[in-house]
Design a protein around this motif. Structure first.
Motif, mmCIF file in Angstrom:
data_model
loop_
_atom_site.group_PDB
_atom_site.id
_atom_site.type_symbol
_atom_site.label_atom_id
_atom_site.label_comp_id
_atom_site.label_asym_id
_atom_site.label_seq_id
_atom_site.Cartn_x
_atom_site.Cartn_y
_atom_site.Cartn_z
ATOM 1 N N GLY A 164 -8.235 4.986 -8.477
ATOM 2 C CA GLY A 164 -8.134 6.515 -8.740
ATOM 3 C C GLY A 164 -6.900 6.862 -9.379
ATOM 4 N N SER A 165 -6.218 7.889 -8.513
ATOM 5 C CA SER A 165 -4.768 8.299 -9.015
ATOM 6 C C SER A 165 -3.851 7.642 -8.706
ATOM 7 C CB SER A 165 -4.462 9.820 -8.898
ATOM 8 O OG SER A 165 -5.653 10.768 -9.315
ATOM 9 N N GLY A 166 -4.156 6.482 -7.925
ATOM 10 C CA GLY A 166 -2.839 5.488 -7.189
ATOM 11 C C GLY A 166 -2.366 6.074 -6.032
ATOM 12 N N ILE A 167 -3.028 6.842 -5.332
ATOM 13 C CA ILE A 167 -2.498 7.426 -3.948
ATOM 14 C C ILE A 167 -2.231 6.436 -2.852
ATOM 15 C CG2 ILE A 167 -2.617 8.890 -2.170
ATOM 16 C CD1 ILE A 167 -3.482 11.257 -4.126
ATOM 17 N N LEU A 168 -3.464 5.566 -2.918
ATOM 18 C CA LEU A 168 -3.326 4.392 -1.910
ATOM 19 C C LEU A 168 -2.689 3.283 -2.114
ATOM 20 C CD1 LEU A 168 -7.022 4.363 -0.567
ATOM 21 C CD2 LEU A 168 -5.254 5.193 0.737
ATOM 22 N N ALA A 169 -2.512 3.246 -3.326
ATOM 23 C CA ALA A 169 -1.571 1.955 -3.871
ATOM 24 C C ALA A 169 -0.120 2.297 -3.625
ATOM 25 C CB ALA A 169 -2.022 1.627 -5.360
ATOM 26 N N ILE A 170 0.121 3.597 -4.039
ATOM 27 C CA ILE A 170 1.379 4.139 -3.898
ATOM 28 C C ILE A 170 1.793 4.117 -2.460
ATOM 29 C CG2 ILE A 170 3.144 6.138 -4.252
ATOM 30 C CD1 ILE A 170 1.778 6.519 -6.863
ATOM 31 N N LEU A 171 0.925 4.447 -1.445
ATOM 32 C CA LEU A 171 1.239 4.906 -0.240
ATOM 33 C C LEU A 171 1.313 3.406 0.395
ATOM 34 C CD1 LEU A 171 1.771 6.550 2.084
ATOM 35 C CD2 LEU A 171 -0.750 6.689 2.376
ATOM 36 N N SER A 172 0.850 2.287 -0.118
ATOM 37 C CA SER A 172 0.840 1.046 0.523
ATOM 38 C C SER A 172 2.203 0.550 0.333
ATOM 39 C CB SER A 172 -0.241 0.064 -0.408
ATOM 40 O OG SER A 172 -1.367 0.438 0.125
ATOM 41 N N VAL A 173 2.904 0.659 -0.849
ATOM 42 C CA VAL A 173 4.146 0.326 -1.195
ATOM 43 C C VAL A 173 5.165 1.065 -0.015
ATOM 44 C CG1 VAL A 173 6.133 0.083 -2.499
ATOM 45 C CG2 VAL A 173 3.958 -0.141 -3.357
ATOM 46 N N LEU A 174 4.788 2.288 0.267
ATOM 47 C CA LEU A 174 5.661 3.178 1.086
ATOM 48 C C LEU A 174 5.358 2.679 2.602
ATOM 49 C CD1 LEU A 174 5.508 6.603 -0.078
ATOM 50 C CD2 LEU A 174 6.898 5.012 -0.991
ATOM 51 N N LEU A 175 4.255 2.034 2.891
ATOM 52 C CA LEU A 175 3.977 1.540 4.158
ATOM 53 C C LEU A 175 4.545 0.089 4.187
ATOM 54 C CD1 LEU A 175 0.315 2.887 4.728
ATOM 55 C CD2 LEU A 175 2.476 3.582 5.925
ATOM 56 N N GLY A 176 4.969 -0.668 3.240
ATOM 57 C CA GLY A 176 5.898 -1.646 3.316
ATOM 58 C C GLY A 176 5.182 -2.862 2.402
ATOM 59 N N ALA A 177 4.334 -2.650 1.840
ATOM 60 C CA ALA A 177 3.563 -3.818 0.994
ATOM 61 C C ALA A 177 4.702 -4.473 0.039
ATOM 62 C CB ALA A 177 2.454 -3.237 0.290
ATOM 63 N N GLY A 178 4.852 -5.693 -0.137
ATOM 64 C CA GLY A 178 5.817 -6.047 -0.811
ATOM 65 C C GLY A 178 5.291 -5.906 -2.437
ATOM 66 N N TYR A 179 4.026 -6.006 -2.623
ATOM 67 C CA TYR A 179 3.213 -6.051 -4.197
ATOM 68 C C TYR A 179 2.081 -5.441 -3.986
ATOM 69 C CZ TYR A 179 1.672 -7.144 -8.574
ATOM 70 O OH TYR A 179 0.941 -7.271 -9.919
ATOM 71 N N VAL A 180 1.633 -4.375 -4.950
ATOM 72 C CA VAL A 180 0.327 -3.875 -5.125
ATOM 73 C C VAL A 180 0.052 -3.747 -6.144
ATOM 74 C CG1 VAL A 180 -0.808 -1.554 -4.631
ATOM 75 C CG2 VAL A 180 0.879 -2.160 -3.289
ATOM 76 N N HIS A 181 -1.182 -4.261 -6.640
ATOM 77 C CA HIS A 181 -2.040 -4.120 -7.870
ATOM 78 C C HIS A 181 -3.250 -2.997 -7.843
ATOM 79 C CE1 HIS A 181 -4.780 -6.490 -10.984
ATOM 80 N NE2 HIS A 181 -4.358 -5.283 -11.344
ATOM 81 N N GLY A 182 -3.240 -2.078 -8.678
ATOM 82 C CA GLY A 182 -4.379 -1.106 -8.520
ATOM 83 C C GLY A 182 -5.227 -1.539 -9.769
ATOM 84 N N LEU A 183 -6.600 -1.483 -9.670
ATOM 85 C CA LEU A 183 -7.443 -1.659 -10.575
ATOM 86 C C LEU A 183 -8.325 -0.282 -10.765
ATOM 87 C CD1 LEU A 183 -8.440 -3.741 -12.735
ATOM 88 C CD2 LEU A 183 -10.210 -4.296 -10.811
ATOM 89 N N ASP A 184 -8.916 -0.014 -11.742
ATOM 90 C CA ASP A 184 -9.867 0.903 -12.153
ATOM 91 C C ASP A 184 -10.664 0.840 -13.187
ATOM 92 O OD1 ASP A 184 -10.133 4.039 -10.358
ATOM 93 O OD2 ASP A 184 -11.194 3.770 -12.349
ATOM 94 N N ILE A 185 -11.973 1.057 -13.432
ATOM 95 C CA ILE A 185 -12.733 1.023 -14.637
ATOM 96 C C ILE A 185 -12.463 2.115 -15.617
ATOM 97 C CG2 ILE A 185 -14.643 -0.386 -13.173
ATOM 98 C CD1 ILE A 185 -16.333 2.345 -13.625
ATOM 99 N N ASP A 186 -11.754 3.093 -15.290
ATOM 100 C CA ASP A 186 -11.577 4.303 -15.996
ATOM 101 C C ASP A 186 -10.248 4.128 -16.506
ATOM 102 O OD1 ASP A 186 -11.128 6.638 -17.209
ATOM 103 O OD2 ASP A 186 -11.626 7.857 -15.365
ATOM 104 N N PRO A 187 -9.989 4.132 -17.838
ATOM 105 C CA PRO A 187 -8.702 4.067 -18.684
ATOM 106 C C PRO A 187 -7.907 5.220 -18.057
ATOM 107 C CG PRO A 187 -10.306 3.567 -20.084
ATOM 108 C CD PRO A 187 -11.068 4.044 -18.752
ATOM 109 N N GLN A 188 -8.294 6.386 -17.840
ATOM 110 C CA GLN A 188 -7.765 7.582 -17.599
ATOM 111 C C GLN A 188 -7.137 7.577 -16.117
ATOM 112 O OE1 GLN A 188 -6.631 10.189 -19.478
ATOM 113 N NE2 GLN A 188 -5.409 10.581 -17.825
ATOM 114 N N ALA A 189 -7.741 6.936 -15.126
ATOM 115 C CA ALA A 189 -7.352 6.618 -13.950
ATOM 116 C C ALA A 189 -5.945 5.805 -13.865
ATOM 117 C CB ALA A 189 -8.375 6.145 -13.086
ATOM 118 N N VAL A 190 -6.105 4.781 -14.683
ATOM 119 C CA VAL A 190 -4.982 3.753 -14.773
ATOM 120 C C VAL A 190 -3.597 4.517 -15.350
ATOM 121 C CG1 VAL A 190 -4.256 1.688 -15.636
ATOM 122 C CG2 VAL A 190 -6.413 1.860 -15.147
ATOM 123 N N LEU A 191 -3.788 5.145 -16.500
ATOM 124 C CA LEU A 191 -2.768 5.964 -16.813
ATOM 125 C C LEU A 191 -2.319 6.985 -15.936
ATOM 126 C CD1 LEU A 191 -4.220 6.783 -20.340
ATOM 127 C CD2 LEU A 191 -2.451 5.116 -19.737
#
Length: 374
Positions: free
Chosen positions: A187-214
């Motif tokens: 989606g808009s990357g909120i969970l991915a970004i929050l995962s980094v803030l919660l301590g993740a070392g590396y996060v990869h976000g994937l979406d079928i919608d190009p606009q979501a990725v941008l």
């Protein structure tokens, strides 16, 4: 991109008939706008995280389609003629309202983003998470807060929906410092970004919608996160998975996971059917680079945690594919599951080798967490 919005003013009684006729003409997915209040049951089934403004009921409805630049004035006039004739025919057996047809130019995506901002204000998720649009001020930020700054938003990625809150709770519970996370349907990357803030070392976000990725990439930049910590790609993990199309004989032949090893011709067909991504169980690393239109550089890898805040009908086939993206003992966090589909999701996970660890519910929505075992 500027689109032409072709709108038919009709009646609530005829709105579905008009939409069906437009589909017959080759315009599927018509937008219907009316002011008929949603029932309580319809509200429960909706998967949106934007406020729904109640309106009074009227008999008027608008049915709209969007025409791209390939439609010239002559084609639009011909479409008007066809629709007008069909409305006259419908009027012989039902009320069709004013039958007024209008064609207007829509605002482009950038303008939509600007208009959206007035509705999206900062808010707190739990005790120490703040979602803050960059165009606003928020005075109640505490030293211990984890602040996700948002510069670009999507309707399914503002962070206010119960399904997102469920995922955040499960990430808090299962994510350890330095672990890797794969956010499928970012989606808009909120969970991915929050995962980094919660301590993740590396996060990869994937979406079928190009606009979501941008959108996700813009939001990561707004939070000062670099590509060595977080990356986003466009792709579809189910592009080559034919589990939904198989009968029992085929399922037996291809195995429990339901993954068919395709020949080159079949793979090409699936690539074209999935935004050109070619993401599949048989080819898990071919991603689309939005800037170059070529394969992305994201490496093939497994993750400590995969999170999928989607819907049950997507999570069920995903459960056959996700194990190859998890380390031994990895965690699969899911959400977006309606209460009456939770058992179906759990059963699919078990059939594909998962062990259920946790089931949490918030309102009508459920999160199921499972592990691949060791």
């Amino acid at each position: 991109m500027i689109w032409k919005k072709f709108t038919i003013e009709t009646s609530v009684e005829a709105e579905d008939l008009v939409a069906e006729y437009l589909e017959e003409l080759g315009f599927p997915g018509a937008e219907i706008t009316d002011q008929v209040p949603l029932t309580e049951e319809e509200m429960k089934q909706m998967y949106v995280d934007v406020p729904l403004i109640p309106e009074g009921e009227t008999e008027t409805a608008q049915v709209s389609i969007y025409l791209d630049a390939d439609h010239d004035e002559a084609q639009i006039e011909e479409l008007k003629r066809q629709v007008a004739e069909e409305l006259d025919r419908m009027e012989t057996y039902t009320s069709v309202g004013s039958k007024k047809i209008t064609v207007t130019e829509t605002e482009d995506d950038a303008t939509w983003q600007e208009n959206w901002k007035q509705y999206y204000q900062p808010f707190r998720l739990g005790e120490d998470i703040v979602i803050q649009p960059v165009w606003t001020e928020y005075e109640d930020i505490r030293p211990e807060d984890k602040v996700v700054r948002i510069s670009s938003v999507m309707a399914f990625g503002t962070g206010t929906h119960e399904t997102t809150k469920l995922c955040i709770g499960q990430l808090r519970k299962y994510l350890s410092e330095g672990q890797s996370v794969f956010d499928v349907g970012c989606g808009s990357g909120i969970l991915a970004i929050l995962s980094v803030l919660l301590g993740a070392g590396y996060v990869h976000g994937l979406d079928i919608d190009p606009q979501a990725v941008l959108s996700s990439r813009e939001n990561a930049e707004a939070n000062g996160l670099t590509s060595d910590r977080i990356a986003f790609s466009c792709g579809n993990l189910l592009a080559g998975n034919v589990i939904g199309a198989m009968n029992e004989e085929e399922r037996e032949r291809f195995g429990k996971a339901g993954v068919k090893v395709m020949d080159e011709e079949e793979q090409e067909a699936y690539k074209k059917a999935s935004l050109g991504s070619g993401i599949a169980a048989v080819n898990p690393v071919q991603l689309v680079d939005l800037a170059l239109g070529e394969e992305d550089t994201v490496p093939a890898r497994t993750y400590d945690i995969v999170v999928a805040n989607i819907l049950a009908d997507v999570i069920i086939p995903l459960s056959a594919v996700i194990p190859q993206y998890l380390v031994p003992g990895g965690i699969f966090i899911t959400s977006g599951i309606m209460e009456d589909r939770a058992e179906d999701v759990r059963n699919a996970m078990k059939e594909n080798g998962f062990t259920i660890l946790d089931t949490v519910q918030m309102g009508e929505w459920v999160s199921v967490v499972a592990t691949t075992g060791r």
